[in-house]
Design a protein around this motif. Sequence first.
Motif, PDB file in Angstrom:
ATOM      1  N   PHE A 146       3.429  -0.750   3.529  1.00 17.86           N
ATOM      2  CA  PHE A 146       2.395  -0.372   2.419  1.00 17.86           C
ATOM      3  C   PHE A 146       3.054  -0.195   1.073  1.00 17.86           C
ATOM      4  CE2 PHE A 146      -0.582   0.417   5.863  1.00 17.86           C
ATOM      5  CZ  PHE A 146      -1.218  -0.260   5.690  1.00 17.86           C
ATOM      6  N   GLU A 147       4.276   0.460   1.117  1.00 22.99           N
ATOM      7  CA  GLU A 147       4.997   0.460   0.138  1.00 22.99           C
ATOM      8  C   GLU A 147       5.531  -0.930  -0.525  1.00 22.99           C
ATOM      9  OE1 GLU A 147       8.610   3.159   0.147  1.00 22.99           O
ATOM     10  OE2 GLU A 147       7.175   4.648   0.616  1.00 22.99           O
ATOM     11  N   ASN A 206       2.209  -7.540 -15.366  1.00 21.69           N
ATOM     12  CA  ASN A 206       2.428  -6.285 -16.098  1.00 21.69           C
ATOM     13  C   ASN A 206       0.869  -5.718 -16.454  1.00 21.69           C
ATOM     14  OD1 ASN A 206       1.308  -8.076 -17.952  1.00 21.69           O
ATOM     15  ND2 ASN A 206       2.954  -7.914 -19.388  1.00 21.69           N
ATOM     16  N   GLN A 207      -0.010  -6.590 -15.851  1.00 21.33           N
ATOM     17  CA  GLN A 207      -1.391  -5.873 -16.426  1.00 21.33           C
ATOM     18  C   GLN A 207      -1.901  -4.694 -15.169  1.00 21.33           C
ATOM     19  OE1 GLN A 207      -3.387  -6.953 -18.735  1.00 21.33           O
ATOM     20  NE2 GLN A 207      -1.227  -7.930 -19.116  1.00 21.33           N
ATOM     21  N   LYS A 208      -1.940  -3.416 -15.777  1.00 18.15           N
ATOM     22  CA  LYS A 208      -2.202  -2.296 -15.086  1.00 18.15           C
ATOM     23  C   LYS A 208      -3.502  -2.315 -14.358  1.00 18.15           C
ATOM     24  CE  LYS A 208       1.104   0.578 -17.302  1.00 18.15           C
ATOM     25  NZ  LYS A 208       1.283  -0.279 -18.263  1.00 18.15           N
ATOM     26  N   GLU A 209      -4.445  -2.716 -14.970  1.00 20.15           N
ATOM     27  CA  GLU A 209      -5.957  -2.751 -14.071  1.00 20.15           C
ATOM     28  C   GLU A 209      -5.906  -3.531 -13.192  1.00 20.15           C
ATOM     29  OE1 GLU A 209      -9.238  -3.756 -16.556  1.00 20.15           O
ATOM     30  OE2 GLU A 209     -10.629  -2.712 -15.393  1.00 20.15           O
ATOM     31  N   LEU A 210      -5.104  -4.953 -13.058  1.00 24.28           N
ATOM     32  CA  LEU A 210      -5.129  -5.784 -12.053  1.00 24.28           C
ATOM     33  C   LEU A 210      -4.209  -5.119 -10.874  1.00 24.28           C
ATOM     34  CD1 LEU A 210      -5.102  -8.566 -10.535  1.00 24.28           C
ATOM     35  CD2 LEU A 210      -3.261  -9.264 -12.103  1.00 24.28           C
ATOM     36  N   ILE A 211      -3.286  -4.558 -11.018  1.00 25.42           N
ATOM     37  CA  ILE A 211      -2.564  -3.824 -10.271  1.00 25.42           C
ATOM     38  C   ILE A 211      -3.349  -2.979  -9.374  1.00 25.42           C
ATOM     39  CG2 ILE A 211      -0.486  -2.366  -9.652  1.00 25.42           C
ATOM     40  CD1 ILE A 211       0.813  -3.908 -11.615  1.00 25.42           C
ATOM     41  N   TYR A 244      -6.868  -1.049  -1.889  1.00 25.67           N
ATOM     42  CA  TYR A 244      -6.872  -0.873  -0.179  1.00 25.67           C
ATOM     43  C   TYR A 244      -5.605  -0.648   0.304  1.00 25.67           C
ATOM     44  CZ  TYR A 244     -11.959  -1.388  -0.780  1.00 25.67           C
ATOM     45  OH  TYR A 244     -13.219  -1.328  -0.984  1.00 25.67           O
ATOM     46  N   PHE A 245      -4.422  -0.922  -0.276  1.00 23.06           N
ATOM     47  CA  PHE A 245      -3.290  -0.632   0.323  1.00 23.06           C
ATOM     48  C   PHE A 245      -2.602   0.864   0.097  1.00 23.06           C
ATOM     49  CE2 PHE A 245      -2.997  -5.086  -1.119  1.00 23.06           C
ATOM     50  CZ  PHE A 245      -3.196  -5.524   0.188  1.00 23.06           C
ATOM     51  N   ASP A 246      -3.501   1.888   0.470  1.00 30.91           N
ATOM     52  CA  ASP A 246      -3.324   3.115   0.108  1.00 30.91           C
ATOM     53  C   ASP A 246      -2.845   3.989   1.492  1.00 30.91           C
ATOM     54  OD1 ASP A 246      -5.501   3.166   1.646  1.00 30.91           O
ATOM     55  OD2 ASP A 246      -6.777   4.185   0.252  1.00 30.91           O
ATOM     56  N   GLY A 247      -2.856   3.138   2.615  1.00 33.31           N
ATOM     57  CA  GLY A 247      -2.296   3.453   3.957  1.00 33.31           C
ATOM     58  C   GLY A 247      -3.359   4.353   4.519  1.00 33.31           C
ATOM     59  N   HIS A 298      -6.025  -9.486   4.817  1.00 36.75           N
ATOM     60  CA  HIS A 298      -6.993  -8.881   5.243  1.00 36.75           C
ATOM     61  C   HIS A 298      -7.827  -8.302   4.283  1.00 36.75           C
ATOM     62  CE1 HIS A 298      -9.497  -6.135   7.470  1.00 36.75           C
ATOM     63  NE2 HIS A 298      -8.735  -5.069   7.115  1.00 36.75           N
ATOM     64  N   SER A 299      -6.872  -7.652   3.310  1.00 33.84           N
ATOM     65  CA  SER A 299      -7.230  -6.810   2.234  1.00 33.84           C
ATOM     66  C   SER A 299      -8.005  -7.536   0.931  1.00 33.84           C
ATOM     67  CB  SER A 299      -6.096  -5.976   1.497  1.00 33.84           C
ATOM     68  OG  SER A 299      -5.892  -4.932   2.251  1.00 33.84           O
ATOM     69  N   ALA A 300      -7.450  -8.961   0.674  1.00 33.99           N
ATOM     70  CA  ALA A 300      -8.275  -9.636  -0.124  1.00 33.99           C
ATOM     71  C   ALA A 300      -9.694 -10.087   0.281  1.00 33.99           C
ATOM     72  CB  ALA A 300      -7.203 -11.028  -0.410  1.00 33.99           C
ATOM     73  N   SER A 301      -9.765 -10.091   1.598  1.00 35.56           N
ATOM     74  CA  SER A 301     -10.950 -10.420   2.148  1.00 35.56           C
ATOM     75  C   SER A 301     -12.027  -9.438   2.061  1.00 35.56           C
ATOM     76  CB  SER A 301     -10.989 -11.013   3.606  1.00 35.56           C
ATOM     77  OG  SER A 301     -10.753 -10.115   4.486  1.00 35.56           O
TER      78      SER A 301
END
Lengths: 424, 423
Positions: A112-113, A124-129, A135-138, A182-185
Amino acid sequence: MSVSSSRAASARLVQEKLCNLLFNNQQKCVTVKRNFGSTYLPQTNSFMKIYQGTSKFGSFINGIKQSQASSTSIPQHSRDYSSVHTQQPAGPIREYKIDPYMLLEDELKYIFEDIRQELHQGTNQKELIQIAEYYFDGQGKALRPMVTLLMGKAINYHMYRENNPRTVDAQRKIAMIAEMIHSASLIHDDVIDQSFSRRGKPSVNVLWNHKKVTQAGDYVLAIASIMLSRLKHDEVTLMLSAVLNDLVQGEFMQLGAKETENERFSHYFTKTYRKTASLIANACKGSATIAGADAPIVETAFLYGKNLGLAFQFVDDLLDFVSSSETMGKPAAADLKLGLATAPVLFACEKYPELNPMIMRRFKEPGDVEKAFELVHKSQGLEQTRFLARKHCLEAIKLANKLAESPYQKGLTDIMDLVLNRMK
Amino acid sequence: MSLSRLYATKELLKKITFLNASRAITSASILSSNAPKPIQKHDFNRAVSEAEKIVGYPTSFLSLRWLLSDEIANVALHLRKLVGSNHPLLKTAKNLIYDGKSNMQAWGLIVLLISKAAGQSNDLLELEQDKSAGVLHSQRALAEITEMIRTSHLIHQGMVNLQTLKKSGNELASDSELIFGNKIALLGGDYLLGNACLQLAGLRNQELIELISSAVRDLAESNFIGDRDDENVALPSDPKCKIHIEDESPLEHFESTKDIDMSLILGHPEREWSFRHTLASGSLLGKSCQGTLKLAGQSEELQRHGYSFGKHLALAWQASMDLEPFRMQELPYNTSFSLISAPVLFQLDHDPSLYEEIKKGRKSVEEINYRKIHEAVLSGPGIEQTKELQRKHGQAAMDVLNEFPNCDARTALQNIIMAMQCL
């Protein structure tokens, strides 16, 4: 530099943990029906040499040897290794269990890291990140990366009796890509289904602009696709790209199904394969392919993933009827509310034909959802669904047993307990 | 919530006006000397249809292939349910189907033309020389992939933001037209994107996959730059946040935006414009042109030229479209234009007080008095500066073309650039 060294450190950690695990386990067993040391120790001296030849596995084996030596003098307790993830073991009671989450804990954390790091590399777009890594919070089950990693390592062991660092790294990447697809879906599903919460927190569509959420899903896919291309393996790229198609077609199948009763089950199976099993199956297949496995092994890996994926989704559909919204992190009977007829309903329909018109109108009329919910509970639908899931679990175990025995291969069979008996 | 603004998928509307205008134009401007066989009238449509003949078959057939698939037939069925609703997807779909020829297809056509203009390297294996009309089949596939990615992105952009609906959550009546429209738009876009990925993988060229995937990434990213209203319509940045920098020229090339300091971009009219539109269109066309040369086995240097050509052409194109609303002396009622178009950005730089009007649109661009901005732009230097910008990028694309051997495909590309200049 720092990443690769920390990775090596984590690999060592895992092996130490594994040794400790086996060590403790043996101490705790009352009746050692089968000496598990022999399960992992090579039977012949020639294997022994291979082991000692490679430094990593050398220490691994030494650890076990020491544990064997010391275990003789330590009194044994009656407690099996248990885990928070399981409710109760299915199938025959074994002497020991491998909890894949324990086995791969550090690696999963790094996965996940690393995914988050890849997502940060692209923009470099913060909101996009923010949206992309939400959902990659583990906090999820991480089923896909876990199965992919286990399969990869089990196959490496099966073929070479050791882990080739380059192969292992590529397999980690495949695990990451599987989780990203998976997360994208999930991100796109949340917009489609107008969901409210996921994994116990508000879903993306509640927090952000839907147009941005959609684009963030595309962004995650693009980053995954870039990572995939860097593996420089045509076949693997094709496999995982085909998954995207399966996912969308699965969604399309869910949109407006007007098939007859006979076709319903096959429709449901195909849909389940495309929406869930295809990703797991192809990730396992990719993991085997990149290790250079031959066709039968690759096929075994694929079928294992397929059966596991199907079983997982059947249980998921089952839990939608029995689990409370608190445990699931999403509302109960969500499928019915979305108009979807899953296995429990399809089975129940055999006993209560009055469900037929409801399925056809997608439980749209007032009271439909409640009535269907009740009928499913009155019928054998839930038991039959569990039986179906178990059937696929057993098939997967049979496939996993074709691989040489190793902690990872054992993980592949033991994971079925988690799949079958999970509460969420 | 007012739905009237949902009608407008502005990007596409803009293009329709752009095309209609181009049909009417019979310009008599001086022909550039480096065009060996120029067409007399700078009719954009003629330039395109002449070009189509050169690469073998009308590129509008490109889209037919995916339109004929089962899934899309399915989508079409679902679309019928939306008829009568206000979902912008209908407009997107209509534009894709009826207006497909010169707009959407033009990009695929350009990829095909540059493929033919550059030819194929002699190092390419005999086996891979599977081509017709001087274009490899893999290059044709790439042209199609480019179209699919672009279409997918337009469809995704044409969704409605339902986040602001109070009823958000599972209890929402699932038959709501807007939700259903979003569902179809999202899946339709995903279908095209997934298919593009699969076809791309089928070309078995990992460098190409990385390149095109990064273009998909850029497209997604372009929807996050700068301020946006609730429908994610882009708003220009406050001209007052401009920091003085020595070099005002736009960024020439960047791998990823990760290390780019946005404060050096937002508020600088040309930099902001070129940054936004490089991500939103220049990147895809540039990388597709670069990719097709990669497929032809051309040198790294020529591939870079390809990127440069595609990027500048896309920007020149964008500048032409940006100018379109300002050809009218008065803006008709209920029409809008892109607030991040070059003329508006230049005008804001010229007269920062105009930003007060922009601010009204923070919640919804509907609150903005477009006629007022239109008037201001017409009275300022923005239009001249945009024309200059258009010429600059057109010329940059021309300069790259001059590196290629003289052939009919090159002439066709030159004609397209010139027709664009005179729009």
